[in-house]
Design an enzyme around this catalytic site. Structure first.
Site, PDB file in Angstrom:
ATOM      1  N   ASP A  12       1.030  -0.826   0.020  1.00 34.84           N
ATOM      2  CA  ASP A  12       0.341  -0.100  -0.411  1.00 34.84           C
ATOM      3  C   ASP A  12       1.177   0.741   0.139  1.00 34.84           C
ATOM      4  O   ASP A  12       2.464   1.261   0.069  1.00 34.84           O
ATOM      5  CB  ASP A  12      -1.294   0.125   1.271  1.00 34.84           C
ATOM      6  CG  ASP A  12      -1.548   0.862   1.482  1.00 34.84           C
ATOM      7  OD1 ASP A  12      -2.361   1.882   0.041  1.00 34.84           O
ATOM      8  OD2 ASP A  12      -1.713   1.683   2.971  1.00 34.84           O
ATOM      9  N   ASP A  14      -0.611   5.471   1.198  1.00 34.80           N
ATOM     10  CA  ASP A  14      -0.413   5.962   2.156  1.00 34.80           C
ATOM     11  C   ASP A  14      -0.169   4.891   3.491  1.00 34.80           C
ATOM     12  O   ASP A  14      -1.341   4.227   3.741  1.00 34.80           O
ATOM     13  CB  ASP A  14      -1.278   6.452   2.093  1.00 34.80           C
ATOM     14  CG  ASP A  14      -1.083   7.754   0.633  1.00 34.80           C
ATOM     15  OD1 ASP A  14      -0.017   8.613   0.992  1.00 34.80           O
ATOM     16  OD2 ASP A  14      -1.525   6.961  -0.408  1.00 34.80           O
ATOM     17  N   THR A 104      -2.316   0.971  -4.266  1.00 34.93           N
ATOM     18  CA  THR A 104      -2.984   1.740  -3.701  1.00 34.93           C
ATOM     19  C   THR A 104      -4.346   2.383  -3.949  1.00 34.93           C
ATOM     20  O   THR A 104      -5.168   2.677  -5.159  1.00 34.93           O
ATOM     21  CB  THR A 104      -1.861   3.041  -3.786  1.00 34.93           C
ATOM     22  OG1 THR A 104      -2.512   4.364  -3.249  1.00 34.93           O
ATOM     23  CG2 THR A 104      -2.533   4.090  -5.073  1.00 34.93           C
ATOM     24  N   SER A 105      -5.298   3.393  -3.043  1.00 33.23           N
ATOM     25  CA  SER A 105      -6.905   3.678  -3.148  1.00 33.23           C
ATOM     26  C   SER A 105      -5.889   5.225  -3.608  1.00 33.23           C
ATOM     27  O   SER A 105      -7.577   6.189  -4.167  1.00 33.23           O
ATOM     28  CB  SER A 105      -7.293   3.623  -1.659  1.00 33.23           C
ATOM     29  OG  SER A 105      -7.374   2.379  -1.314  1.00 33.23           O
ATOM     30  N   LYS A 136     -10.743  -0.935  -2.520  1.00 33.94           N
ATOM     31  CA  LYS A 136     -10.234  -1.872  -1.034  1.00 33.94           C
ATOM     32  C   LYS A 136     -11.847  -1.470  -0.242  1.00 33.94           C
ATOM     33  O   LYS A 136     -12.177  -0.366  -0.215  1.00 33.94           O
ATOM     34  CB  LYS A 136      -9.053  -1.254  -0.502  1.00 33.94           C
ATOM     35  CG  LYS A 136      -8.002  -1.705  -1.305  1.00 33.94           C
ATOM     36  CD  LYS A 136      -6.437  -0.688  -0.553  1.00 33.94           C
ATOM     37  CE  LYS A 136      -5.334  -0.912  -1.112  1.00 33.94           C
ATOM     38  NZ  LYS A 136      -4.035  -0.344  -0.615  1.00 33.94           N
TER      39      LYS A 136
END
Length: 210
Positions: A12, A14, A104-105, A136
């Site tokens: 991931d 952040d 990542t989102s 996610k």
């Protein structure tokens, strides 16, 4: 000491590779004054999910596209405030290129800006918010990350800092999930570390000091 020998590592971004809390709070607080008065990023945000998915819960349908675009602009403008998570640059520099990915989102542009601000190379294998139909905690992001590397997800180790991300990795069938930091809630992980100073890559294996 825990030793894992995966085929690939999925990070991931952040909270795992970069500390973007202040950058994100700056952007969200300014954005909320117009689009979601009363929303407080520091106490109300659900970590690990796509910004657009959060905006959809806060803004009327007719304003969502405008609100998402405004938030994207604000987050890009504050990205320079991003710093590296301790130990992260050293770890990614040791893992061979093509053996790790970022899942990542964040949007692709925001992820690139934050990684660069924190001193990370931007890997060719990057799964971002716009690359998946479902973010996610759906398994799609981590399945996509493993596919980019051409590796079975069951042979991958995932580093995550948020419950939504852990649920995504578990649902995808990741072989190992390492929790990072203190936003994991009740997430079930295989190992838990404070930051990436407790992780090292040597001789094709990942070594964790819990």
């Amino acid at each position: 000491m825990t030793t894992i020998t995966p085929r690939a590592v999925l990070f991931d971004c952040d909270g795992v590779l970069v500390d973007s809390l202040e950058a994100a709070a700056t952007a969200w607080d300014a954005w909320a004054k117009r689009y979601a008065p009363g929303f407080d990023f520091r106490t109300q945000i659900e970590h690990g999910v796509r910004a657009a998915d959060t905006v959809a819960t806060l803004v009327a349908a007719g304003l969502r596209d405008e609100a998402v675009a405004a938030l994207d602009e604000a987050e890009a403008a504050s990205a320079a405030l991003t710093a590296p998570i301790a130990g992260s640059v050293a770890l990614t520099s040791r893992i061979p290129s093509g053996s790790w990915a970022v899942v990542t989102s964040a949007t692709r542009e925001l992820a690139r800006r934050r990684l660069a601000a924190a001193g990370h190379p931007v890997p060719s294998a990057l799964v971002s918010a716009e690359d998946v139909g479902h973010g996610k905690p759906d398994p799609e992001p981590y399945l996509a990350g493993a596919a980019l590397l051409g590796v079975d997800i069951a042979r991958c180790v995932v580093f995550e800092d948020a419950e939504a991300g852990v649920r995504s990795a578990r649902a995808a069938g990741a072989g190992w999930v390492v929790g990072v930091g203190d936003h994991l809630g009740s997430a079930v992980v295989d190992a838990r570390i404070d930051d990436l100073r407790s992780a090292d890559w040597r001789d094709g294996s990942l070594h964790l000091r819990e």
